[in-house]
Every structure is written in C-alpha cells, then in structure tokens.
Scaffold this motif. Structure first.
Motif, PDB file in Angstrom:
ATOM      1  N   LEU A   1       0.849  -1.185   0.000  1.00 12.06           N
ATOM      2  CA  LEU A   1       0.000   0.000   0.000  1.00 12.06           C
ATOM      3  C   LEU A   1       0.888   1.240   0.000  1.00 12.06           C
ATOM      4  O   LEU A   1       1.932   1.244  -0.634  1.00 12.06           O
ATOM      5  CB  LEU A   1      -0.931  -0.025   1.217  1.00 12.06           C
ATOM      6  N   ASN A   2       0.493   2.260   0.730  1.00 16.34           N
ATOM      7  CA  ASN A   2       1.234   3.521   0.746  1.00 16.34           C
ATOM      8  C   ASN A   2       2.584   3.392   1.446  1.00 16.34           C
ATOM      9  O   ASN A   2       2.735   2.655   2.416  1.00 16.34           O
ATOM     10  CB  ASN A   2       0.416   4.601   1.467  1.00 16.34           C
ATOM     11  N   LYS A   3       3.540   4.186   0.972  1.00 17.09           N
ATOM     12  CA  LYS A   3       4.823   4.289   1.664  1.00 17.09           C
ATOM     13  C   LYS A   3       4.678   5.296   2.806  1.00 17.09           C
ATOM     14  O   LYS A   3       3.849   6.190   2.766  1.00 17.09           O
ATOM     15  CB  LYS A   3       5.916   4.731   0.689  1.00 17.09           C
ATOM     16  N   VAL A   4       5.516   5.116   3.814  1.00  8.68           N
ATOM     17  CA  VAL A   4       5.443   5.935   5.027  1.00  8.68           C
ATOM     18  C   VAL A   4       6.806   6.572   5.291  1.00  8.68           C
ATOM     19  O   VAL A   4       7.845   5.943   5.074  1.00  8.68           O
ATOM     20  CB  VAL A   4       5.037   5.063   6.245  1.00  8.68           C
ATOM     21  N   SER A   5       6.801   7.814   5.755  1.00 13.66           N
ATOM     22  CA  SER A   5       8.025   8.472   6.209  1.00 13.66           C
ATOM     23  C   SER A   5       7.652   9.532   7.230  1.00 13.66           C
ATOM     24  O   SER A   5       6.470   9.817   7.459  1.00 13.66           O
ATOM     25  CB  SER A   5       8.792   9.093   5.032  1.00 13.66           C
ATOM     26  N   THR A   6       8.661  10.129   7.845  1.00 14.86           N
ATOM     27  CA  THR A   6       8.430  11.130   8.890  1.00 14.86           C
ATOM     28  C   THR A   6       8.222  12.504   8.267  1.00 14.86           C
ATOM     29  O   THR A   6       8.978  12.915   7.386  1.00 14.86           O
ATOM     30  CB  THR A   6       9.626  11.164   9.862  1.00 14.86           C
ATOM     31  N   ARG A   7       7.215  13.209   8.728  1.00 12.51           N
ATOM     32  CA  ARG A   7       6.865  14.514   8.161  1.00 12.51           C
ATOM     33  C   ARG A   7       6.922  15.625   9.221  1.00 12.51           C
ATOM     34  O   ARG A   7       6.746  15.375  10.408  1.00 12.51           O
ATOM     35  CB  ARG A   7       5.458  14.467   7.572  1.00 12.51           C
ATOM     36  N   LEU A   8       7.143  16.838   8.739  1.00  9.90           N
ATOM     37  CA  LEU A   8       7.068  18.021   9.596  1.00  9.90           C
ATOM     38  C   LEU A   8       5.767  18.742   9.279  1.00  9.90           C
ATOM     39  O   LEU A   8       5.505  19.095   8.130  1.00  9.90           O
ATOM     40  CB  LEU A   8       8.270  18.935   9.356  1.00  9.90           C
ATOM     41  N   VAL A   9       4.946  18.918  10.304  1.00  9.49           N
ATOM     42  CA  VAL A   9       3.615  19.491  10.155  1.00  9.49           C
ATOM     43  C   VAL A   9       3.510  20.716  11.050  1.00  9.49           C
ATOM     44  O   VAL A   9       4.080  20.754  12.145  1.00  9.49           O
ATOM     45  CB  VAL A   9       2.537  18.462  10.550  1.00  9.49           C
ATOM     46  N   VAL A  10       2.778  21.721  10.580  1.00 10.87           N
ATOM     47  CA  VAL A  10       2.701  22.992  11.306  1.00 10.87           C
ATOM     48  C   VAL A  10       1.255  23.363  11.601  1.00 10.87           C
ATOM     49  O   VAL A  10       0.365  23.184  10.766  1.00 10.87           O
ATOM     50  CB  VAL A  10       3.365  24.122  10.477  1.00 10.87           C
ATOM     51  N   ASN A  11       1.035  23.883  12.795  1.00 11.72           N
ATOM     52  CA  ASN A  11      -0.269  24.413  13.157  1.00 11.72           C
ATOM     53  C   ASN A  11      -0.560  25.651  12.316  1.00 11.72           C
ATOM     54  O   ASN A  11       0.303  26.511  12.131  1.00 11.72           O
ATOM     55  CB  ASN A  11      -0.280  24.775  14.647  1.00 11.72           C
ATOM     56  N   ARG A  12      -1.774  25.751  11.780  1.00 15.61           N
ATOM     57  CA  ARG A  12      -2.132  26.834  10.866  1.00 15.61           C
ATOM     58  C   ARG A  12      -1.950  28.217  11.494  1.00 15.61           C
ATOM     59  O   ARG A  12      -1.413  29.146  10.863  1.00 15.61           O
ATOM     60  CB  ARG A  12      -3.586  26.675  10.416  1.00 15.61           C
ATOM     61  N   MET A  13      -2.390  28.392  12.728  1.00 16.65           N
ATOM     62  CA  MET A  13      -2.275  29.687  13.388  1.00 16.65           C
ATOM     63  C   MET A  13      -0.818  30.027  13.686  1.00 16.65           C
ATOM     64  O   MET A  13      -0.392  31.174  13.535  1.00 16.65           O
ATOM     65  CB  MET A  13      -3.097  29.696  14.681  1.00 16.65           C
ATOM     66  N   SER A  14      -0.045  29.013  14.090  1.00 17.27           N
ATOM     67  CA  SER A  14       1.370  29.236  14.385  1.00 17.27           C
ATOM     68  C   SER A  14       2.121  29.700  13.151  1.00 17.27           C
ATOM     69  O   SER A  14       3.064  30.495  13.245  1.00 17.27           O
ATOM     70  CB  SER A  14       2.004  27.951  14.928  1.00 17.27           C
ATOM     71  N   LEU A  15       1.723  29.191  11.986  1.00 17.76           N
ATOM     72  CA  LEU A  15       2.389  29.571  10.744  1.00 17.76           C
ATOM     73  C   LEU A  15       2.219  31.066  10.476  1.00 17.76           C
ATOM     74  O   LEU A  15       3.094  31.705   9.891  1.00 17.76           O
ATOM     75  CB  LEU A  15       1.849  28.755   9.576  1.00 17.76           C
ATOM     76  N   LYS A  16       1.103  31.616  10.917  1.00 22.75           N
ATOM     77  CA  LYS A  16       0.882  33.059  10.760  1.00 22.75           C
ATOM     78  C   LYS A  16       1.654  33.845  11.814  1.00 22.75           C
ATOM     79  O   LYS A  16       2.229  34.894  11.533  1.00 22.75           O
ATOM     80  CB  LYS A  16      -0.613  33.374  10.874  1.00 22.75           C
ATOM     81  N   GLN A  17       1.676  33.337  13.028  1.00 27.08           N
ATOM     82  CA  GLN A  17       2.274  34.070  14.140  1.00 27.08           C
ATOM     83  C   GLN A  17       3.791  33.944  14.203  1.00 27.08           C
ATOM     84  O   GLN A  17       4.472  34.860  14.666  1.00 27.08           O
ATOM     85  CB  GLN A  17       1.664  33.579  15.457  1.00 27.08           C
ATOM     86  N   HIS A  18       4.321  32.790  13.757  1.00 33.48           N
ATOM     87  CA  HIS A  18       5.766  32.547  13.864  1.00 33.48           C
ATOM     88  C   HIS A  18       6.342  32.113  12.520  1.00 33.48           C
ATOM     89  O   HIS A  18       7.168  31.206  12.455  1.00 33.48           O
ATOM     90  CB  HIS A  18       6.038  31.457  14.914  1.00 33.48           C
ATOM     91  N   SER A  19       5.902  32.761  11.466  1.00 34.67           N
ATOM     92  CA  SER A  19       6.283  32.323  10.113  1.00 34.67           C
ATOM     93  C   SER A  19       7.795  32.348   9.896  1.00 34.67           C
ATOM     94  O   SER A  19       8.352  31.417   9.297  1.00 34.67           O
ATOM     95  CB  SER A  19       5.580  33.180   9.058  1.00 34.67           C
ATOM     96  N   GLN A  20       8.471  33.395  10.366  1.00 37.20           N
ATOM     97  CA  GLN A  20       9.914  33.495  10.126  1.00 37.20           C
ATOM     98  C   GLN A  20      10.667  32.348  10.800  1.00 37.20           C
ATOM     99  O   GLN A  20      11.521  31.705  10.170  1.00 37.20           O
ATOM    100  CB  GLN A  20      10.453  34.836  10.640  1.00 37.20           C
ATOM    101  N   GLU A  21      10.350  32.094  12.070  1.00 33.70           N
ATOM    102  CA  GLU A  21      11.034  31.027  12.801  1.00 33.70           C
ATOM    103  C   GLU A  21      10.744  29.655  12.189  1.00 33.70           C
ATOM    104  O   GLU A  21      11.639  28.819  12.048  1.00 33.70           O
ATOM    105  CB  GLU A  21      10.602  31.027  14.275  1.00 33.70           C
ATOM    106  N   ILE A  22       9.494  29.442  11.799  1.00 30.80           N
ATOM    107  CA  ILE A  22       9.114  28.146  11.235  1.00 30.80           C
ATOM    108  C   ILE A  22       9.766  27.922   9.876  1.00 30.80           C
ATOM    109  O   ILE A  22      10.320  26.842   9.616  1.00 30.80           O
ATOM    110  CB  ILE A  22       7.576  28.035  11.133  1.00 30.80           C
TER     111      ILE A  22
END
Length: 218
Positions: free
Chosen positions: A174-195
């Motif tokens: 079936l699908n392949k699996v790997s580790t991902r980096l995911v971001v909270n939507r609000m955090s992306l607005k508030q801490h965009s530069q750091e993220i």
C-alpha cells in the motif's frame, strides 16, 4: 519565546536527531534528557515536547504546539488538518497487506482484517471494491491471522523480518510511510519566520544526507 515542537518519541526521535544536528540544532539536551518529556535547547529557541505519535496531531490541533514531527501513517489515519511542510525522508517503511499462505485476496467471501489503521484499511479495500470487517488491534497485529482473529492484516513494515519470522506473506503493498514536519495553521501566521527558517535548515539537511548516501532527493 521558544518554538514548541511535538516530537514523536522513540524510533522517530532517534531517526530525527541526526537531521536536527545537521540543521545546526544543538541536540545535547535531547540526547541527555533522562526522563524529561519537555526539553529546551540551550539557546532557548526551541522546546521539544516528546509524545506518542497519535498525540502529536492532538497537540497540533489544540494549538499547544507550533510544529509536529510524526509519521505519515498517523497523519493519514487521523486525516490531518494542519499544514504538512516537509518530508524528512527518515523512518521509511510501507503499509502491506499480509497473511498466511492460504489467504486469497480475491476470494468473494467477506474478509476480516486486523489493523491499527482502520481508516487506511477501509480506503484500501474500497479501492478494490471489497467490503470487509475491520478489527482494530493495538498490540502485535501479526498475531491476528495466526490465532484466527482475522483473515489478514494491514500494517506497516520496515524490513519485513517480523512477518517472515511469523510465516506471514505480503500479498500487496500500500502507501509508503516516512516522517513529516507538520505545522499548526495559526502558528504559521504568528511565527512564520522562525518556522520557515527551521524548515529551510531541515530541507538542506535532508538534501545533504541524501547527497552523502547518493540518494535522489524528492
């Protein structure tokens, strides 16, 4: 203020630390955490919260962390609603359909399937036009066809060793699996530069790792 990162503890944690170090992050506090579950880097810029995989998305959705590092199997099963920004290309494995030698995937009889991933399993069998009964199992999924609890299993495997040692055979990939980096939507607005700085540094680290290994980057 520290950027809060929910990191899946255990196998993912061990695979990700070398990437974090390659990205210029001092991981000594993580390596010497003892029993601590919340670890701050020495420069105070990052705070890691060690959590079980399924809880990473819970923390993200609740907004108590800014970033999550977790397997794509969990993101898919939990139908992730946050932003996936980067495939870290570690912790690679694959979903398989496996069972004993007598299993017939094309049998018209309604099958019983054991799995930790009922949503992924349901989608897979729907794609085959089959209606199956799904039994959710939290422990050793491999036991299910061996003791007669299920006809087959859907699970993830890295090397297939456990399946082989228990006389189970792979009937489909079936699908392949790997580790991902995911971001909270609000955090992306508030801490965009750091993220985005973190993402850019990790993206370079993934590229360099693949270059060293001679792998083709995505």
């Amino acid at each position: 203020m520290s950027l809060k990162i929910a990191l899946t503890k255990g196998r993912v944690e061990r695979k990700v630390i070398p990437l974090l170090e390659r990205a210029g992050i001092d991981c000594e506090p993580l390596k010497n955490k003892k029993r601590k579950l919340i670890i701050q880097t020495n420069d105070g810029k990052l705070e890691f919260i060690l959590a079980k995989g399924p809880d990473v998305t819970t923390y993200l959705n609740a907004g108590v962390v800014d970033v999550g590092i977790v397997g794509s199997d969990i993101l898919e099963e939990q139908q992730n609603e946050q932003y996936e920004l980067l495939d870290l290309e570690v912790g690679k494995c694959q979903f398989v359909l496996a069972s004993t030698a007598v299993f017939d995937v094309n049998s018209p009889e309604r099958k019983i399937i054991g799995t930790k991933y009922p949503i992924i399993t349901k989608k897979y069998f729907e794609s085959l036009g089959q209606d199956v009964e799904i039994v959710k199992i939290e422990g050793s999924v491999e036991l299910a066809p061996l003791i007669g609890l299920a006809d087959a299993i859907v699970d993830i495997t890295e090397t297939g060793t456990t399946l082989r040692e228990n006389n189970l055979y792979v009937f489909d990939y079936l699908n392949k699996v790997s580790t991902r980096l995911v971001v909270n939507r609000m955090s992306l607005k508030q801490h965009s530069q750091e993220i985005f700085t973190l993402v850019d540094n990790l993206k370079k680290a993934v590229f360099e790792k693949n270059e060293v290994r001679g792998e083709k980057t995505r």
